[in-house]
Every structure is written in structure tokens, then in C-alpha cells.
Design a protein around this motif. Structure first.
Motif, PDB file in Angstrom:
ATOM      1  N   THR A  39     -11.739  26.072   2.330  1.00 38.32           N
ATOM      2  CA  THR A  39     -11.373  27.471   2.526  1.00 38.32           C
ATOM      3  C   THR A  39     -11.030  28.067   1.173  1.00 38.32           C
ATOM      4  O   THR A  39     -10.091  27.617   0.517  1.00 38.32           O
ATOM      5  N   PRO A  40     -11.790  29.067   0.714  1.00 44.25           N
ATOM      6  CA  PRO A  40     -11.511  29.664  -0.597  1.00 44.25           C
ATOM      7  C   PRO A  40     -10.138  30.328  -0.640  1.00 44.25           C
ATOM      8  O   PRO A  40      -9.647  30.835   0.385  1.00 44.25           O
ATOM      9  N   ALA A  41      -9.540  30.325  -1.810  1.00 42.34           N
ATOM     10  CA  ALA A  41      -8.251  30.995  -1.976  1.00 42.34           C
ATOM     11  C   ALA A  41      -8.390  32.501  -1.817  1.00 42.34           C
ATOM     12  O   ALA A  41      -7.481  33.185  -1.330  1.00 42.34           O
ATOM     13  N   ARG A  42      -9.531  33.038  -2.215  1.00 41.17           N
ATOM     14  CA  ARG A  42      -9.809  34.471  -2.093  1.00 41.17           C
ATOM     15  C   ARG A  42     -11.321  34.661  -2.073  1.00 41.17           C
ATOM     16  O   ARG A  42     -12.056  33.829  -2.602  1.00 41.17           O
ATOM     17  N   VAL A  43     -11.783  35.745  -1.453  1.00 43.73           N
ATOM     18  CA  VAL A  43     -13.215  35.979  -1.276  1.00 43.73           C
ATOM     19  C   VAL A  43     -13.522  37.458  -1.473  1.00 43.73           C
ATOM     20  O   VAL A  43     -12.762  38.323  -1.011  1.00 43.73           O
ATOM     21  N   LYS A  44     -14.610  37.748  -2.152  1.00 39.77           N
ATOM     22  CA  LYS A  44     -15.121  39.111  -2.260  1.00 39.77           C
ATOM     23  C   LYS A  44     -16.235  39.319  -1.227  1.00 39.77           C
ATOM     24  O   LYS A  44     -16.996  38.402  -0.934  1.00 39.77           O
ATOM     25  N   SER A  45     -16.328  40.513  -0.679  1.00 40.98           N
ATOM     26  CA  SER A  45     -17.433  40.845   0.215  1.00 40.98           C
ATOM     27  C   SER A  45     -18.732  40.898  -0.585  1.00 40.98           C
ATOM     28  O   SER A  45     -18.735  41.246  -1.769  1.00 40.98           O
TER      29      SER A  45
END
Length: 364
Positions: free
Chosen positions: A126-132
Motif C-alpha cells: 500500500t503506497p504511502a501516498r498516490v497521485k491520480s
């Protein structure tokens, strides 16, 4: 039998559909990831005009087959300010979209080395943060605009990493065939053959189902008919549109089945013999067809919808199609001996994609 199909990507199609990009972004700040020639083609200026103040930056030095050597600095720079943008717009072929998928996944420390370490485990995370991600393909072939997969290469160490997370599905895809009119002939052929491989690999696949078959068979039929015509009339927008839709349908098929043996073979042919991806994953299609034939009655019915009831006729049709596009169809044509070819096939059958091949299940 119970079948399932899932694809969460919102799709916008048609000549001129790039104009929908501001509507799709809905005012979010975006970084554009594109290919080096995009500025000279006027595409960067067009994106700047469309997005205005919502365009934060343009990354335009993307190279074919994104490699860790290039991606490290790019990734670390992109994540140096995690709040600089809300979304990534990938405009280009598979390499631009794969690069954007690598960038969209943020690690806890925002360092590329951490991402490679996670990919090396081969386990989901699970990524720490994700961009659309908004994917805008400029070639008809990759299908990456409607799949969660990206390939990251490590040429120095003869490795490849597969990025595939729930988070790496694009939010939306915009398929505008007018963006494909300037694609060179060689790239048109190579990417079109990649799409054909996606379609056929979805048919001879242990994960195939009636929904994926519908997309895959329609895509293969269109490519077999359209690609030879397109190389003689590259400026025909109707042919470009038909190829764009065929590549999209092939992407929708393998987004659920994944690829199989031909792609598994292709990775080693690209790493060790330098073949462009579209050629590497398509020159073996007649050989793989033979291995798939008569393995499963259901899969035979799907293949025979495309090629008829005769395996020799089917193989001849595929070989003639490929050779008519200037693609040689034997390992020896690429400097690979029979012994090396057998070893490559054996390793490919044992790989993750090779195990999706219907012939692997039958042999087991």
C-alpha cells in the motif's frame, strides 16, 4: 461457470477528445509526463493552452523502456515536494504511461530506492501516498491507459520489475486518434503488434472469460484487417481511429487476464537482444498459437472464431501477416540458437506471465 470482470477506468474516446482534459481534471493541479518530441509537434503548447494555471510542470525527457538509471533522479525530484500537484497527465506511448505510474506511487520517504525495494519483493504493498493518473495514449498499442501495470527495467542488472497495485489503475483515459497521426511507421507497426499480442494473449489465457474474449477477439479482428492498410495510408484518421479502438479493446481484455507466454518470452528478448517490445512479444505468436491449440475446447472455440478450424492455416495467416509488416518470425532471425531459444521458452513458461498460458496448465 461464474465469471468476473472489473475495470474502473473512465474512458473518453473520439477525435478531438483531448479537449475534454480540463473537464476530466476538474481544476486539479497537474504535472504532464510526455515524450521528447511532443514539444516540436506542438503538443506541449496545446496542453499548456488547455490547462493554463492548472499545469504545474512538464516532464518531457521520457525515454523508451523506463529504466531505474533514469527514473531515480526523476522520481526523487518529483516527490521532493509531495504537495506540488494533485494529478499526473501521461501523454505518450507505453513508456510515458509506465513512467507516470512509477511516479504516481509515493513511498514513505519519497525516495526511488524504497520503491525499487518494495517492487523487488514481488509482493503487493500500500503506497504511502498516490497521485491520480489521467492517461492519454499517443500510440495504438500499449493498452496501459486501462490497466494497472507498468514495467520498470534495470538494463544494467538484466532485470525488470512489474508495478501492479490497486492504486495504479488510471482514473481516466482519453483516446484521441488525432494525436496518433504523426506516429512514425515503425512505431505504428511495433505498437500495433503489441496490441495484437495483448488480444491473443488474452484468448490463450487461463484467466480468460466471455467478457475478455469479446474484447480480445474484436481487437484481433480489427488489427489483422486494419494494420496492413494503415502502413500504406498513415494519414487516414479513420484507420487511426480503428487501430486506437482495437488497442483499447485489447487493453480492456488483458486488464483482467494479464498477458501470457509471448510476453514472458519478450522480456528476455528485449533485455538480452535489444528487440523493441512490440516485435519481441509478437514474433513468436505463430509458435505460441501452436502450443495453445487443442489444449482446451473452450479456448479452441475462441481461437477458431478468429482463425478457422485449421492450425496450419491459422499459423500461415499469422506468419504472412507479420512478415508482410516486415517482422521476421523465427528465433534464428534474431541471432538466437535453437538451444538458447528452448532455454528462453522454458524460463518463460516458468515465469509469472508464462503460467497464465493455457498450454502451461495443460502440460501440468
Amino acid at each position: 461457470m461464474i465469471h468476473s470482470y472489473h475495470n474502473p477506468v473512465s474512458i473518453h474516446c473520439g477525435t478531438g477528445s483531448l479537449e475534454l482534459l480540463p473537464q476530466v481534471l476538474r481544476g486539479r493541479r497537474a504535472v504532464v509526463v510526455t515524450f521528447p518530441e511532443a514539444r516540436a509537434l506542438g503538443l506541449v503548447a496545446r496542453l499548456e493552452a488547455l490547462l493554463g494555471a492548472d499545469l504545474v510542470a512538464v516532464i518531457e525527457d521520457i525515454q523508451p523502456n523506463p529504466d531505474v538509471a533514469q527514473l531515480e533522479g526523476l522520481y526523487n525530484s518529483f516527490w521532493s515536494d509531495p504537495d506540488a500537484c494533485d494529478a499526473i497527465v501521461a501523454v505518450g506511448g507505453g513508456s510515458a504511461i509506465d513512467t507516470a505510474k512509477a511516479l504516481m506511487v509515493g513511498t514513505a520517504n519519497c525516495q526511488f530506492g524504497s520503491l525499487v525495494g518494495l517492487l523487488a519483493t514481488g509482493m503487493p504493498f500500500t503506497p504511502a501516498r498516490v497521485k491520480s493518473l489521467i492517461a492519454v495514449p499517443t500510440t495504438a498499442g500499449t493498452g496501459s491507459e486501462v490497466t494497472p501495470w507498468a514495467t520498470i527495467w534495470d538494463a544494467r542488472n538484466q532485470k525488470k520489475y512489474s508495478l501492479h497495485l490497486d492504486a495504479t489503475w488510471p482514473e481516466a483515459a482519453i483516446i484521441d486518434a488525432s494525436l496518433m497521426l504523426s506516429v512514425p511507421l515503425g512505431t505504428t507497426v511495433s505498437t500495433g503488434l503489441d496490441a495484437l499480442s495483448h488480444a491473443l494473449e488474452s484468448v490463450w489465457n487461463v484467466n480468460a472469460n466471455p467478457i475478455s474474449d469479446t474484447y480480445a477477439i474484436s481487437a484481433a479482428e480489427d488489427i489483422l484487417e486494419t494494420l496492413p492498410a494503415l502502413i500504406h495510408n498513415a494519414s487516414d484518421i479513420m484507420l487511426r481511429e480503428r487501430m486506437a479502438m482495437a488497442a483499447l479493446k485489447a487493453g480492456l481484455a488483458f486488464s483482467n487476464t494479464k498477458t501470457a507466454l509471448a510476453h514472458s518470452i519478450s522480456y528476455e528478448m528485449t533485455l538480452r537482444h535489444g528487440l523493441p517490445h512490440g516485435i519481441a512479444c509478437s514474433f513468436t505468436l505463430p509458435m505460441v498459437l501452436e502450443k495453445a491449440w487443442a489444449c482446451c475446447p473452450e479456448r479452441d472455440r475462441a481461437l477458431q472464431r478468429l482463425f478457422g478450424p485449421s492450425l496450419p492455416v491459422a499459423q500461415d495467416r499469422l506468419r504472412d501477416f507479420l512478415q508482410g509488416l516486415g517482422v521476421k518470425t523465427e528465433f534464428a532471425d534474431y541471432g538466437v540458437s535453437n538451444d538458447e531459444a528452448d532455454a528462453i521458452i522454458a524460463r518463460a513458461m516458468d515465469g509469472a506471465r508464462g503460467k497464465n498460458f493455457i498450454g502451461a496448465m495443460y502440460a501440468a
